[in-house]
Design a protein around this motif. Structure first.
Motif, PDB file in Angstrom:
ATOM      1  N   HIS A  76       0.954  -1.180  -0.030  1.00 39.77           N
ATOM      2  CA  HIS A  76       0.219   0.065  -0.012  1.00 39.77           C
ATOM      3  C   HIS A  76       0.757   1.420   0.135  1.00 39.77           C
ATOM      4  O   HIS A  76       2.120   1.247   0.148  1.00 39.77           O
ATOM      5  CB  HIS A  76      -1.001   0.030   1.166  1.00 39.77           C
ATOM      6  CG  HIS A  76      -0.254  -0.143   2.553  1.00 39.77           C
ATOM      7  ND1 HIS A  76       0.016  -1.314   3.214  1.00 39.77           N
ATOM      8  CD2 HIS A  76       0.316   1.157   3.636  1.00 39.77           C
ATOM      9  CE1 HIS A  76       0.548  -0.933   4.250  1.00 39.77           C
ATOM     10  NE2 HIS A  76       0.934   0.138   4.419  1.00 39.77           N
ATOM     11  N   MET A  77       0.161   2.419  -0.192  1.00 37.22           N
ATOM     12  CA  MET A  77       1.054   3.513  -0.294  1.00 37.22           C
ATOM     13  C   MET A  77       0.406   4.415   0.914  1.00 37.22           C
ATOM     14  O   MET A  77      -0.860   4.785   1.033  1.00 37.22           O
ATOM     15  CB  MET A  77       0.543   4.341  -1.631  1.00 37.22           C
ATOM     16  CG  MET A  77       1.223   5.672  -1.713  1.00 37.22           C
ATOM     17  SD  MET A  77       0.911   6.543  -3.326  1.00 37.22           S
ATOM     18  CE  MET A  77       1.837   8.095  -2.882  1.00 37.22           C
ATOM     19  N   ASN A  78       1.346   4.665   1.898  1.00 40.17           N
ATOM     20  CA  ASN A  78       0.991   5.563   3.009  1.00 40.17           C
ATOM     21  C   ASN A  78       0.960   7.001   2.543  1.00 40.17           C
ATOM     22  O   ASN A  78       1.804   7.679   2.046  1.00 40.17           O
ATOM     23  CB  ASN A  78       2.215   5.275   4.079  1.00 40.17           C
ATOM     24  CG  ASN A  78       2.181   4.010   4.528  1.00 40.17           C
ATOM     25  OD1 ASN A  78       1.118   3.621   4.772  1.00 40.17           O
ATOM     26  ND2 ASN A  78       3.296   3.469   4.831  1.00 40.17           N
ATOM     27  N   ILE A  79      -0.444   7.661   3.037  1.00 40.50           N
ATOM     28  CA  ILE A  79      -0.550   9.272   2.620  1.00 40.50           C
ATOM     29  C   ILE A  79      -0.534   9.826   4.029  1.00 40.50           C
ATOM     30  O   ILE A  79      -1.246   9.358   4.874  1.00 40.50           O
ATOM     31  CB  ILE A  79      -1.761   9.213   2.019  1.00 40.50           C
ATOM     32  CG1 ILE A  79      -1.790   8.577   0.489  1.00 40.50           C
ATOM     33  CG2 ILE A  79      -2.181  10.790   1.632  1.00 40.50           C
ATOM     34  CD1 ILE A  79      -0.614   8.991  -0.467  1.00 40.50           C
ATOM     35  N   LYS A  80       0.063  10.652   4.075  1.00 40.49           N
ATOM     36  CA  LYS A  80       0.037  11.752   5.257  1.00 40.49           C
ATOM     37  C   LYS A  80      -0.350  13.263   4.959  1.00 40.49           C
ATOM     38  O   LYS A  80       0.624  13.748   3.985  1.00 40.49           O
ATOM     39  CB  LYS A  80       1.481  11.645   5.959  1.00 40.49           C
ATOM     40  CG  LYS A  80       1.583  12.610   7.175  1.00 40.49           C
ATOM     41  CD  LYS A  80       2.798  12.262   7.742  1.00 40.49           C
ATOM     42  CE  LYS A  80       4.133  12.737   6.917  1.00 40.49           C
ATOM     43  NZ  LYS A  80       5.311  12.542   7.846  1.00 40.49           N
TER      44      LYS A  80
END
Length: 459
Positions: free
Chosen positions: A128-132
């Motif tokens: 997955h791609m972590n988004i902040k």
């Protein structure tokens, strides 16, 4: 026997086939992690590769954001060709990701098949791609952080000036009230705050941290004021606040390591040991400075001790108001859960303090002070710890919890004060002091009596 062996082989074969099918799809992003500013829109490029083949099937890629209140994709579905006879096919696609509000979210994919208006999930990606999503830094944020650091330093310098070593020794010799306070505030309440955080905010790591950090904070300076208004033991309240603050330098790191890391691990966030340690040291240093002033500058120390209570209360109120004004955008996420979290910590603390002090058979004024001390958290320390220990956006989001706690804390005390004024006895109540407080009062009143006697002789 043969039938059992056949079923076992069938299960093994099915699991093996499923494992192969699950590994037939590979999803990759152009970035593994993304940091966006609130209100921005960013193009996300991704690649899909498969070794699977199919014929005349309507397969689609579904983009999922784990929290669309934080960020959401412009498209959720991408069509795949109806026929795929060539293995190792690679597709490149993109979508726009809009950042809605502060927080964390994850982007991942699913291969789905829509059949008779029913969506069947054939594969879900492990990667997955972590988004902040963070807020654009502003000047007022830097002013707020510096102000909190300076004001907390002033409070702890004053507290260092007010520390009475002899009184602390007396409390150690007969530690009934301090022991009950320690049990209520640093053993029971932190454990309950951890479970409250998990129960109220099961899907929000940031809110869990805000509630947990507030629950492990020591008692606040306002407890002495409320003890005075409710006919409690004001001197015992000061002792408990001082001892509790000293104990917090050990108990806060203990609970963060013991329980807090469980919250950090769920959110895939590293425990900021260095920042937590730095913030603890940043509070110990002004405390030592205050004690040095008491030892070597007694006149200055006496002046600072007299203004400790009103100054501490005013500065903590100022920090809370400043935090509220600086983070007005957080009221967007104010909900019944935030209000419940703001009430459950102090109100539970009052109940624990009342029950534990009553079971310890303490005098009535001590019970009042114990109840107040157990329920009032030093939200200034909580805000300080959150701001200096956590990175963005967690530092901004979590501030809403101590602010909510500060708003909900006085409600039971105010109701008790109104009840006391309306239905309480008009005659004065004699406060029964514990031995440590009595010795302190004797020492403080002795110099005053000597000075008065000398003045009378001179007259």
């Amino acid at each position: 026997m043969f039938y059992t062996a056949f079923l076992l082989n069938l299960c093994v074969a099915t699991c093996f086939t499923t494992a192969i099918a699950a590994n037939d799809w590979i999803f990759t992003f152009n970035n593994t992690d993304g940091e966006l500013e609130m209100g921005s829109c960013t193009k996300i490029v991704f690649y899909t590769q498969t070794n699977a083949t199919w014929e005349n099937e309507d397969l689609q890629l579904q983009v999922i954001s784990s929290d669309e209140d934080v960020a959401y994709p412009s498209r959720h579905f991408f069509n795949l060709p109806r026929n795929n006879s060539m293995p190792s096919n690679l597709w490149e696609n993109s979508f726009n990701l809009t950042s809605e509000f502060l927080g964390y979210t994850k982007l991942y994919f699913q291969v789905v098949k829509i059949e008779n208006d029913t969506m069947l999930v054939l594969n879900s990606s492990d990667d997955h791609m972590n988004i902040k999503v963070i807020r654009k830094p502003q000047l007022i944020d830097k002013i707020f952080v510096v102000s909190v650091a300076v004001l907390m330093s002033i409070i702890f310098i004053n507290l260092g000036c007010a520390i009475d070593v002899e009184q602390l020794k007396q409390s150690v010799r007969k530690p009934i009230a301090p022991a009950v306070s320690f049990f209520a505030q640093f053993l029971i309440l932190p454990i309950l705050s951890f479970f409250y955080a998990k129960l109220i905010f099961p899907n929000s790591v940031s809110m869990q941290l805000g509630l947990f950090f507030t629950g492990i904070s020591p008692g606040g300076g306002a407890s002495s004021v409320w003890s005075l208004l409710l006919d409690g033991n004001i001197n015992l309240s000061i002792v408990l606040t001082t001892i509790g603050t000293l104990e917090s330098f050990i108990m806060i790191p203990f609970w963060i390591v013991f329980l807090g890391k469980r919250i950090f691990s769920v959110g895939e966030m590293p425990v900021p040991y260095s920042r937590i340690g730095s913030s603890i040291i940043a509070l110990i240093i002004p405390l030592c400075i205050g004690y040095c002033i008491q030892r070597f500058m007694p006149r200055v120390s006496r002046v600072m001790t007299r203004i400790l209570k009103p100054l501490s209360s005013c500065l903590i109120i100022f920090i809370i108001i400043f935090a509220t004004v600086t983070n007005l955008y957080l009221f967007k996420i104010f909900s019944w859960k935030i209000i419940l979290a703001g009430a459950v910590i102090p109100w539970t603390g009052y109940l624990i303090g009342l029950i534990s002090s009553t079971l310890a058979c303490l005098p009535r004024p001590d019970i009042i002070s114990m109840t107040v001390e157990s329920g009032i958290q030093n939200t200034g320390i909580a805000i300080f710890m959150l701001k200096f220990s956590l990175g963005q956006p967690a530092a901004d989001i979590t501030t809403v919890i101590p602010v909510a706690v500060a708003l909900m804390t006085p409600i039971p005390l105010l109701m008790a004060f109104i009840f006391k004024k309306c239905f309480g006895k008009k005659d004065g109540v004699v406060n029964t002091q514990d031995p440590a407080t009595e010795s302190m009062l004797d020492r403080r009143e002795a110099p005053s009596a000597i000075n008065s006697e000398n003045e009378n002789k001179q007259a």
